[in-house]
Scaffold this motif. Sequence first.
Motif, PDB file in Angstrom:
ATOM      1  N   ALA A 177      -7.196  12.290  -2.902  1.00 32.85           N
ATOM      2  CA  ALA A 177      -7.407  10.838  -2.857  1.00 32.85           C
ATOM      3  C   ALA A 177      -6.079  10.098  -2.703  1.00 32.85           C
ATOM      4  O   ALA A 177      -5.960   9.161  -1.900  1.00 32.85           O
ATOM      5  CB  ALA A 177      -8.135  10.380  -4.116  1.00 32.85           C
ATOM      6  N   THR A 178      -5.062  10.521  -3.476  1.00 31.35           N
ATOM      7  CA  THR A 178      -3.742   9.884  -3.374  1.00 31.35           C
ATOM      8  C   THR A 178      -3.124  10.158  -2.008  1.00 31.35           C
ATOM      9  O   THR A 178      -2.518   9.277  -1.399  1.00 31.35           O
ATOM     10  CB  THR A 178      -2.816  10.398  -4.492  1.00 31.35           C
ATOM     11  OG1 THR A 178      -3.426  10.134  -5.754  1.00 31.35           O
ATOM     12  CG2 THR A 178      -1.467   9.712  -4.452  1.00 31.35           C
ATOM     13  N   ASN A 179      -3.299  11.373  -1.528  1.00 30.68           N
ATOM     14  CA  ASN A 179      -2.810  11.740  -0.200  1.00 30.68           C
ATOM     15  C   ASN A 179      -3.372  10.793   0.862  1.00 30.68           C
ATOM     16  O   ASN A 179      -2.631  10.287   1.724  1.00 30.68           O
ATOM     17  CB  ASN A 179      -3.220  13.192   0.079  1.00 30.68           C
ATOM     18  CG  ASN A 179      -3.061  13.599   1.529  1.00 30.68           C
ATOM     19  OD1 ASN A 179      -1.967  13.576   2.050  1.00 30.68           O
ATOM     20  ND2 ASN A 179      -4.151  13.955   2.166  1.00 30.68           N
ATOM     21  N   ARG A 180      -4.661  10.529   0.797  1.00 32.37           N
ATOM     22  CA  ARG A 180      -5.290   9.664   1.808  1.00 32.37           C
ATOM     23  C   ARG A 180      -4.795   8.222   1.696  1.00 32.37           C
ATOM     24  O   ARG A 180      -4.587   7.552   2.712  1.00 32.37           O
ATOM     25  CB  ARG A 180      -6.811   9.732   1.650  1.00 32.37           C
ATOM     26  CG  ARG A 180      -7.380  11.040   2.193  1.00 32.37           C
ATOM     27  CD  ARG A 180      -8.859  11.157   1.989  1.00 32.37           C
ATOM     28  NE  ARG A 180      -9.378  12.326   2.708  1.00 32.37           N
ATOM     29  CZ  ARG A 180     -10.566  12.868   2.491  1.00 32.37           C
ATOM     30  NH1 ARG A 180     -11.365  12.341   1.585  1.00 32.37           N
ATOM     31  NH2 ARG A 180     -10.961  13.922   3.175  1.00 32.37           N
ATOM     32  N   ARG A 181      -4.590   7.760   0.469  1.00 32.10           N
ATOM     33  CA  ARG A 181      -4.075   6.397   0.291  1.00 32.10           C
ATOM     34  C   ARG A 181      -2.658   6.278   0.844  1.00 32.10           C
ATOM     35  O   ARG A 181      -2.287   5.262   1.438  1.00 32.10           O
ATOM     36  CB  ARG A 181      -4.099   6.008  -1.192  1.00 32.10           C
ATOM     37  CG  ARG A 181      -5.481   5.689  -1.733  1.00 32.10           C
ATOM     38  CD  ARG A 181      -5.419   5.182  -3.150  1.00 32.10           C
ATOM     39  NE  ARG A 181      -4.793   3.855  -3.244  1.00 32.10           N
ATOM     40  CZ  ARG A 181      -4.535   3.245  -4.409  1.00 32.10           C
ATOM     41  NH1 ARG A 181      -4.828   3.831  -5.549  1.00 32.10           N
ATOM     42  NH2 ARG A 181      -3.974   2.056  -4.412  1.00 32.10           N
ATOM     43  N   ILE A 182      -1.859   7.331   0.666  1.00 27.36           N
ATOM     44  CA  ILE A 182      -0.489   7.319   1.192  1.00 27.36           C
ATOM     45  C   ILE A 182      -0.510   7.263   2.721  1.00 27.36           C
ATOM     46  O   ILE A 182       0.258   6.521   3.343  1.00 27.36           O
ATOM     47  CB  ILE A 182       0.299   8.549   0.693  1.00 27.36           C
ATOM     48  CG1 ILE A 182       0.587   8.418  -0.813  1.00 27.36           C
ATOM     49  CG2 ILE A 182       1.613   8.700   1.458  1.00 27.36           C
ATOM     50  CD1 ILE A 182       1.246   9.636  -1.429  1.00 27.36           C
ATOM     51  N   ILE A 183      -1.412   8.043   3.343  1.00 27.48           N
ATOM     52  CA  ILE A 183      -1.502   8.024   4.803  1.00 27.48           C
ATOM     53  C   ILE A 183      -1.875   6.636   5.297  1.00 27.48           C
ATOM     54  O   ILE A 183      -1.318   6.140   6.284  1.00 27.48           O
ATOM     55  CB  ILE A 183      -2.524   9.076   5.299  1.00 27.48           C
ATOM     56  CG1 ILE A 183      -1.980  10.487   5.039  1.00 27.48           C
ATOM     57  CG2 ILE A 183      -2.805   8.899   6.792  1.00 27.48           C
ATOM     58  CD1 ILE A 183      -2.961  11.590   5.327  1.00 27.48           C
ATOM     59  N   ARG A 184      -2.782   5.971   4.598  1.00 26.18           N
ATOM     60  CA  ARG A 184      -3.161   4.607   4.994  1.00 26.18           C
ATOM     61  C   ARG A 184      -1.956   3.666   4.899  1.00 26.18           C
ATOM     62  O   ARG A 184      -1.757   2.802   5.754  1.00 26.18           O
ATOM     63  CB  ARG A 184      -4.315   4.103   4.118  1.00 26.18           C
ATOM     64  CG  ARG A 184      -5.659   4.741   4.465  1.00 26.18           C
ATOM     65  CD  ARG A 184      -6.831   3.909   3.971  1.00 26.18           C
ATOM     66  NE  ARG A 184      -6.888   3.831   2.523  1.00 26.18           N
ATOM     67  CZ  ARG A 184      -7.491   4.726   1.743  1.00 26.18           C
ATOM     68  NH1 ARG A 184      -8.099   5.776   2.290  1.00 26.18           N
ATOM     69  NH2 ARG A 184      -7.516   4.592   0.435  1.00 26.18           N
ATOM     70  N   GLN A 185      -1.138   3.858   3.846  1.00 23.50           N
ATOM     71  CA  GLN A 185       0.067   3.028   3.716  1.00 23.50           C
ATOM     72  C   GLN A 185       1.059   3.324   4.844  1.00 23.50           C
ATOM     73  O   GLN A 185       1.703   2.422   5.375  1.00 23.50           O
ATOM     74  CB  GLN A 185       0.739   3.269   2.358  1.00 23.50           C
ATOM     75  CG  GLN A 185       0.049   2.580   1.196  1.00 23.50           C
ATOM     76  CD  GLN A 185       1.016   2.255   0.071  1.00 23.50           C
ATOM     77  OE1 GLN A 185       2.109   2.813  -0.018  1.00 23.50           O
ATOM     78  NE2 GLN A 185       0.609   1.348  -0.806  1.00 23.50           N
ATOM     79  N   LEU A 186       1.183   4.594   5.207  1.00 24.68           N
ATOM     80  CA  LEU A 186       2.108   4.974   6.271  1.00 24.68           C
ATOM     81  C   LEU A 186       1.719   4.352   7.613  1.00 24.68           C
ATOM     82  O   LEU A 186       2.573   4.129   8.480  1.00 24.68           O
ATOM     83  CB  LEU A 186       2.152   6.504   6.404  1.00 24.68           C
ATOM     84  CG  LEU A 186       3.017   7.253   5.383  1.00 24.68           C
ATOM     85  CD1 LEU A 186       2.731   8.746   5.429  1.00 24.68           C
ATOM     86  CD2 LEU A 186       4.492   6.985   5.620  1.00 24.68           C
ATOM     87  N   GLN A 187       0.452   4.081   7.790  1.00 25.53           N
ATOM     88  CA  GLN A 187      -0.025   3.508   9.051  1.00 25.53           C
ATOM     89  C   GLN A 187       0.202   1.999   9.135  1.00 25.53           C
ATOM     90  O   GLN A 187      -0.086   1.386  10.160  1.00 25.53           O
ATOM     91  CB  GLN A 187      -1.508   3.850   9.230  1.00 25.53           C
ATOM     92  CG  GLN A 187      -1.712   5.337   9.527  1.00 25.53           C
ATOM     93  CD  GLN A 187      -3.156   5.780   9.410  1.00 25.53           C
ATOM     94  OE1 GLN A 187      -3.958   5.134   8.731  1.00 25.53           O
ATOM     95  NE2 GLN A 187      -3.489   6.892  10.053  1.00 25.53           N
ATOM     96  N   ASN A 188       0.752   1.425   8.061  1.00 12.30           N
ATOM     97  CA  ASN A 188       1.085   0.005   8.054  1.00 12.30           C
ATOM     98  C   ASN A 188       2.337  -0.209   8.916  1.00 12.30           C
ATOM     99  O   ASN A 188       3.415   0.295   8.601  1.00 12.30           O
ATOM    100  CB  ASN A 188       1.329  -0.464   6.618  1.00 12.30           C
ATOM    101  CG  ASN A 188       1.700  -1.933   6.528  1.00 12.30           C
ATOM    102  OD1 ASN A 188       1.873  -2.604   7.552  1.00 12.30           O
ATOM    103  ND2 ASN A 188       1.847  -2.429   5.315  1.00 12.30           N
ATOM    104  N   LYS A 189       2.208  -0.945   9.991  1.00 18.27           N
ATOM    105  CA  LYS A 189       3.327  -1.124  10.933  1.00 18.27           C
ATOM    106  C   LYS A 189       4.478  -1.936  10.343  1.00 18.27           C
ATOM    107  O   LYS A 189       5.588  -1.919  10.876  1.00 18.27           O
ATOM    108  CB  LYS A 189       2.814  -1.784  12.213  1.00 18.27           C
ATOM    109  CG  LYS A 189       1.873  -0.885  13.004  1.00 18.27           C
ATOM    110  CD  LYS A 189       1.390  -1.544  14.268  1.00 18.27           C
ATOM    111  CE  LYS A 189       0.453  -0.606  15.035  1.00 18.27           C
ATOM    112  NZ  LYS A 189      -0.074  -1.230  16.264  1.00 18.27           N
ATOM    113  N   ASP A 190       4.206  -2.628   9.244  1.00 14.86           N
ATOM    114  CA  ASP A 190       5.265  -3.444   8.616  1.00 14.86           C
ATOM    115  C   ASP A 190       6.057  -2.654   7.566  1.00 14.86           C
ATOM    116  O   ASP A 190       6.961  -3.195   6.926  1.00 14.86           O
ATOM    117  CB  ASP A 190       4.646  -4.686   7.949  1.00 14.86           C
ATOM    118  CG  ASP A 190       4.000  -5.616   8.967  1.00 14.86           C
ATOM    119  OD1 ASP A 190       4.520  -5.684  10.101  1.00 14.86           O
ATOM    120  OD2 ASP A 190       2.990  -6.256   8.631  1.00 14.86           O
ATOM    121  N   LEU A 191       5.708  -1.391   7.392  1.00 10.45           N
ATOM    122  CA  LEU A 191       6.373  -0.557   6.384  1.00 10.45           C
ATOM    123  C   LEU A 191       7.843  -0.353   6.759  1.00 10.45           C
ATOM    124  O   LEU A 191       8.161  -0.042   7.911  1.00 10.45           O
ATOM    125  CB  LEU A 191       5.663   0.798   6.306  1.00 10.45           C
ATOM    126  CG  LEU A 191       5.912   1.679   5.086  1.00 10.45           C
ATOM    127  CD1 LEU A 191       5.336   1.029   3.832  1.00 10.45           C
ATOM    128  CD2 LEU A 191       5.298   3.061   5.298  1.00 10.45           C
TER     129      LEU A 191
END
Length: 343
Positions: A210-224
Motif C-alpha cells: 500500500a505504501t509502495n503504491r502511494r509513493i508511486i503516485r507521488q512520484l508521478q506528480n510533475k511538480d515533485l
Amino acid sequence: MKNISTLFELIQSSGCDYCIYDIGRRVVEIPKTEFERFENAQQAYPYPIQKTARFALVYWPLGQTGNPFIWFMNLPLNEESMLIEASRNHFVAIIQEAMGNKITEQGEQQLPDNPYIKAPDAKKLAMVNAKLKYKLQLPPSSYLADCISYLSHENWTKWQDLAVQGWADLIVRLEDPKIKQLFDNGFFEFPAPMKDELASLIEHQTLSRATNRRIIRQLQNKDLDKQAQLSLLRCLSGWSTDNEINQYLTQVLNTEQAIDADLLAIISARCFEALADPLLLTLYLEQIADHPAEGLFEALFTDLVAIPNLRRCIFALLQNPAALPKTRIALSKMVSGKYNATH
C-alpha cells in the motif's frame, strides 16, 4: 592444523554457525548455500560493487546467538564478479595464524591488520545490527521505543534528536501491524529532510504494498522536486521487480531529454533488479550512453555489467546488431579511450 581456505570452513571448523549480509548495495541477507557456492568458485557474487564483494560475515558458537561476532569483509572480484581466491585465502591464513580455531575468543577490534576488513557507513551499520538482532530474536536497541513514541505523537519536529539505530530497528519491524500502521500514517507527513534521512535506511527494507503504491503516485506528480524524487525512489528499492515500478521507470527513461545523473545512479545502485527487463535495460543503457555528464556512461555501464543477471541480459542485447545503437557508439569510445591511455 587442518588446511582450510574458505571462510565458511573456517567458521564451521570453529564450532560456529553463521549468516551473510551484503553491504555493498542494499543490506540484504545472502543464503548460505549461495555464499558457499560463491566461495567454491561455482557462481559469481550476486551484488558486486566496484569489483568488490562487500559483506558482513556474522558468526556465533552453535546454540549461543546472544553475542555474535561480525567481520565486515571487502574481497576483490574479477571481471565476471567471481572471487579472486588468492585474496580470500590470504585473509583466512592471517586469521588462522593469529587465532587458530579460537575465533570466538577475540572481537573484531583485535583482528590483525589486513586489507580485507572495512566497516560500512553508519546507516548500513545500523541496518546490519537491526536485521541481525531481528533474525536472531535478540532485543532491539533502547532507541526503538523513542521512535515508536515519536510516531505515536504525530509531531514531526525534533526528528534530528532520534537515533539512527532506533529508526533502523523500527524499519526492520514494519511487519508488526502496530508499527506498520504508525509508520504508514506518518510517512507522507514527514518533513522533506526527515524523508531524505530515512530513505537511506528504508532502501534496505521492503515497505508495504500500500505504501509502495502511494509513493508511486507521488512520484508521478510533475511538480515533485528533484530531491524528493530521489528519496522516494530509494524507498522503493525493495520493490524493484514490481510491475508498477517497471511502468514508472519506463515512463521516466522513455524520453528524448537527458535525465538527472543522480537519478540514473540510484537506479543502477539500488533499483538495478528492475533492469533485468530487456526493454527497461535498453532504455537505461541508451540514456546513459547519450548523457552529457563526463564519465557517467563508463561508471554506470561498468557497474551494471558486473552484476551477474544483468551481464547476461546486456550481452544478449548486444548480440542483436539492430539493438542499442547509442550504447555501441559509447562502448566503442570507452574501449578506444582505454586503449589510447595504455599506448
